[in-house]
Design an enzyme around this catalytic site. Structure first.
Site, PDB file in Angstrom:
ATOM      1  CB  SER A 192      -0.875  -0.044   1.265  1.00  0.00           C
ATOM      2  OG  SER A 192      -2.007   0.759   1.140  1.00  0.00           O
ATOM      3  N   PRO A 193       0.417   2.342  -0.607  1.00  0.00           N
ATOM      4  CG  PRO A 193      -0.987   4.013  -1.399  1.00  0.00           C
ATOM      5  CD  PRO A 193      -0.870   2.527  -1.279  1.00  0.00           C
TER       6      PRO A 193
ATOM      7  CB  CYS B 108       3.766   9.622   3.379  1.00  0.00           C
ATOM      8  SG  CYS B 108       2.493  10.285   2.316  1.00  0.00           S
TER       9      CYS B 108
ATOM     10  CB  ALA C 181       0.450  10.423  -1.120  1.00  0.00           C
TER      11      ALA C 181
ATOM     12  CD  GLN D 105      -2.049   7.218  -2.886  1.00  0.00           C
ATOM     13  OE1 GLN D 105      -1.228   7.622  -2.067  1.00  0.00           O
ATOM     14  NE2 GLN D 105      -3.176   6.627  -2.532  1.00  0.00           N
TER      15      GLN D 105
ATOM     16  CE1 TYR E 189      -3.643  14.365   3.260  1.00  0.00           C
ATOM     17  CE2 TYR E 189      -4.039  12.060   2.732  1.00  0.00           C
ATOM     18  CZ  TYR E 189      -3.446  13.025   3.532  1.00  0.00           C
ATOM     19  OH  TYR E 189      -2.677  12.659   4.612  1.00  0.00           O
TER      20      TYR E 189
ATOM     21  NE  ARG F 117      -5.593   3.512  -0.757  1.00  0.00           N
ATOM     22  CZ  ARG F 117      -4.761   3.016   0.169  1.00  0.00           C
ATOM     23  NH1 ARG F 117      -4.235   3.808   1.086  1.00  0.00           N
ATOM     24  NH2 ARG F 117      -4.437   1.736   0.185  1.00  0.00           N
TER      25      ARG F 117
ATOM     26  CG  LEU G 188      -6.120  -2.894  11.220  1.00  0.00           C
ATOM     27  CD1 LEU G 188      -7.203  -2.634  12.255  1.00  0.00           C
ATOM     28  CD2 LEU G 188      -4.762  -3.058  11.913  1.00  0.00           C
TER      29      LEU G 188
ATOM     30  NE  ARG H  54      -1.201   0.245  10.227  1.00  0.00           N
ATOM     31  CZ  ARG H  54      -2.314   0.470  10.903  1.00  0.00           C
ATOM     32  NH1 ARG H  54      -2.249   1.078  12.079  1.00  0.00           N
ATOM     33  NH2 ARG H  54      -3.488   0.086  10.435  1.00  0.00           N
TER      34      ARG H  54
HETATM   35  C1  LIG Z   1       3.644   5.258   7.338  1.00  0.00           C
HETATM   36  C2  LIG Z   1       2.356   5.303   6.584  1.00  0.00           C
HETATM   37  C3  LIG Z   1       2.215   6.163   5.494  1.00  0.00           C
HETATM   38  C4  LIG Z   1       1.034   6.182   4.735  1.00  0.00           C
HETATM   39  N1  LIG Z   1       0.961   6.942   3.600  1.00  0.00           N
HETATM   40  C5  LIG Z   1      -0.092   6.795   2.765  1.00  0.00           C
HETATM   41  C6  LIG Z   1      -0.079   7.369   1.467  1.00  0.00           C
HETATM   42  O1  LIG Z   1       0.916   7.945   1.024  1.00  0.00           O
HETATM   43  N2  LIG Z   1      -1.196   7.228   0.699  1.00  0.00           N
HETATM   44  C7  LIG Z   1      -2.291   6.523   1.130  1.00  0.00           C
HETATM   45  O2  LIG Z   1      -3.279   6.432   0.407  1.00  0.00           O
HETATM   46  N3  LIG Z   1      -2.309   5.920   2.331  1.00  0.00           N
HETATM   47  C8  LIG Z   1      -1.221   6.027   3.143  1.00  0.00           C
HETATM   48  N4  LIG Z   1      -1.191   5.338   4.318  1.00  0.00           N
HETATM   49  C9  LIG Z   1      -2.315   4.424   4.627  1.00  0.00           C
HETATM   50  C10 LIG Z   1      -1.976   2.996   4.157  1.00  0.00           C
HETATM   51  O3  LIG Z   1      -1.751   2.946   2.755  1.00  0.00           O
HETATM   52  C11 LIG Z   1      -3.068   2.005   4.544  1.00  0.00           C
HETATM   53  O4  LIG Z   1      -4.236   2.325   3.838  1.00  0.00           O
HETATM   54  C12 LIG Z   1      -3.362   2.017   6.042  1.00  0.00           C
HETATM   55  O5  LIG Z   1      -2.160   2.072   6.795  1.00  0.00           O
HETATM   56  C13 LIG Z   1      -4.132   0.773   6.465  1.00  0.00           C
HETATM   57  O6  LIG Z   1      -3.403  -0.398   6.123  1.00  0.00           O
HETATM   58  P1  LIG Z   1      -2.556  -1.255   7.220  1.00  0.00           P
HETATM   59  O7  LIG Z   1      -3.508  -1.635   8.324  1.00  0.00           O
HETATM   60  O8  LIG Z   1      -2.051  -2.452   6.436  1.00  0.00           O
HETATM   61  O9  LIG Z   1      -1.446  -0.389   7.726  1.00  0.00           O
HETATM   62  C14 LIG Z   1      -0.046   5.329   5.111  1.00  0.00           C
HETATM   63  C15 LIG Z   1       0.089   4.505   6.234  1.00  0.00           C
HETATM   64  C16 LIG Z   1       1.272   4.458   6.939  1.00  0.00           C
HETATM   65  C17 LIG Z   1       1.385   3.490   8.108  1.00  0.00           C
END
Ligand SMILES: Cc1cc2nc3c(=O)[nH]c(=O)nc-3n(C[C@H](O)[C@H](O)[C@H](O)COP(=O)(O)O)c2cc1C
Length: 367
Positions: A34-35, A37, A69, A111, A193, A241, A312, A335
């Site tokens: 997943s994207p 930052c 992003a 993204q 956003y 997204r 999650l 994560r």
């Molecule tokens: C460090 C970090 C940076 C993130 N940056 C972005 C991002 O650039 N673009 C985006 O759409 N979501 C971003 N997210 C959200 C994740 O892509 C994801 O949708 C969210 O963490 C839930 O997934 P997970 O439970 O596997 O962490 C970010 C999440 C984390 C933890």
């Protein structure tokens, strides 16, 4: 317990490892990064950090790696340290990343984003407050001049001419993404956003053709999607997204998302990446394993478009069930992928699917 009860999944019975083809691109499995930052850029330029961070996850067996992003305008960055794709200088370091990710057998995705009123903030570990102009902060923009946090300076309301410039910025960014060698573009229309700010009645108070009724609030997203689709090769997939709900009464809903997904599919969008939240501070999000999967499932069934599930998702069995049950076409890990860059290789071992590490790592994966 019979032998069948304990037999590991084979390739045929581990849908998580079935390849997927969208347009001219084949994903070797259903696991995407997943994207995320990294807040590690200066002047929007990708660095060695990104090459190693994203490259490691391609080495770890992901079917797709999505670059964070990436701002289509400077004022569309979340923090001054975000990645940008708003000038030609940004292309060269991104080219290295896309090439390396592809060399490892993963699909290289990016993204494209605009933070709108959530821009010009400090990095999360620095507290996330607004960066003052004296420290390089900037005037943010939004559909309406209301800040996300009541204490923040108000964003400037975009004029219709400026909205058209935002659409053009997404198109220019798409062309740069193609030059850099990416195979998938994802339009970021989630997490509060800019594009989501237009969708949500919680942040869009316009009275012109970009605000008010549903058809007006979705207009900029349809404009961006159709302009990006026209600029992006027919052979390459386009994702969007969405935050499928605001989790707030009177906000954007899953029913709105299903209808928007139908319209996006008609414009040539190939997949909806189903996230949620981010529009409002008062949202109460019922966090639990796979809590956003029902959105991916509803959109896939009701809008007839491919979906990605995210949020999650942390175990091979859970990820496999999401694909097996037809809830989504891809799972995206954020994560868990930070905790275990080799999640796909480990998941293949756990599910009895063929494990295909880079040839140089083969001796570590002998069964
Ligand atoms: C460090 C970090 C940076 C993130 N940056 C972005 C991002 O650039 N673009 C985006 O759409 N979501 C971003 N997210 C959200 C994740 O892509 C994801 O949708 C969210 O963490 C839930 O997934 P997970 O439970 O596997 O962490 C970010 C999440 C984390 C933890």
């Amino acid at each position: 317990m019979t032998a069948t009860d304990t037999a590991p999944h084979t390739t045929a019975t581990a849908p998580l490892f079935a390849p997927l083809t969208i347009r001219g691109v084949t994903f070797r499995n259903r696991i995407g990064v997943s994207p995320m930052c990294q807040y590690a850029c200066h002047d929007g330029l990708a660095t060695d950090w990104h090459l190693v961070h994203l490259g490691s996850r391609a080495v770890g067996g992901a079917g797709m790696v999505i670059v964070e992003a990436t701002g289509v305008e400077h004022r569309g960055l979340i923090s001054p340290f975000d990645m940008g794709i708003y000038k030609d200088d940004h292309v060269e370091p991104l080219t290295r990343i896309a090439a390396f990710v592809k060399q490892q057998g993963a699909v290289a995705a990016i993204q494209l984003a605009h933070a709108g009123r959530k821009g010009s903030t400090r990095r999360p570990w620095e507290g996330g407050a607004v960066v003052p102009a004296a420290e390089g902060g900037w005037q943010t923009v939004a559909p309406s001049p209301m800040p996300f946090r009541p204490e923040d300076p108000p964003p400037a309301e975009l004029s219709q001419a400026e909205i058209r410039q935002v659409v053009d910025s997404f198109v220019a960014a798409t062309r740069r993404a193609q030059c850099a060698g990416f195979q998938v573009v994802e339009i970021h229309s989630a997490h509060g956003y800019l594009l989501h700010q237009f969708l949500s009645p919680l942040s869009n108070f316009r009275t012109d053709e970009y605000g008010g009724a549903f058809d007006n609030r979705i207009r900029i997203v349809l404009d961006v999607a159709s302009a990006v689709r026209a600029a992006w090769p027919d052979t390459l997939p386009l994702f969007v997204r969405l935050s499928c709900t605001d989790w707030v009464a009177g906000g954007w809903t899953i029913e709105d998302s299903v209808e928007l997904a139908r319209r996006l599919k008609a414009l040539g969008v190939d997949l909806i990446d189903c996230s949620s939240g981010g529009a409002a501070l008062q949202a109460k999000i019922p966090l639990a394993p796979g809590y956003q999967v029902p959105f991916a499932s509803a959109i896939r069934k009701e809008a007839g478009v491919s979906t990605a599930a995210v949020g999650l998702i942390t175990t091979p069995e859970q990820a496999n069930r999401i694909i097996e049950s037809g809830s989504a076409d891809l799972v995206l890990l954020a994560r868990e992928s930070l905790r275990d860059p080799y999640f796909p290789l480990h998941a293949a071992q756990a599910l009895g699917a063929p494990v295909q590490p880079p040839v140089r790592y083969g001796r570590a994966f002998v069964s």
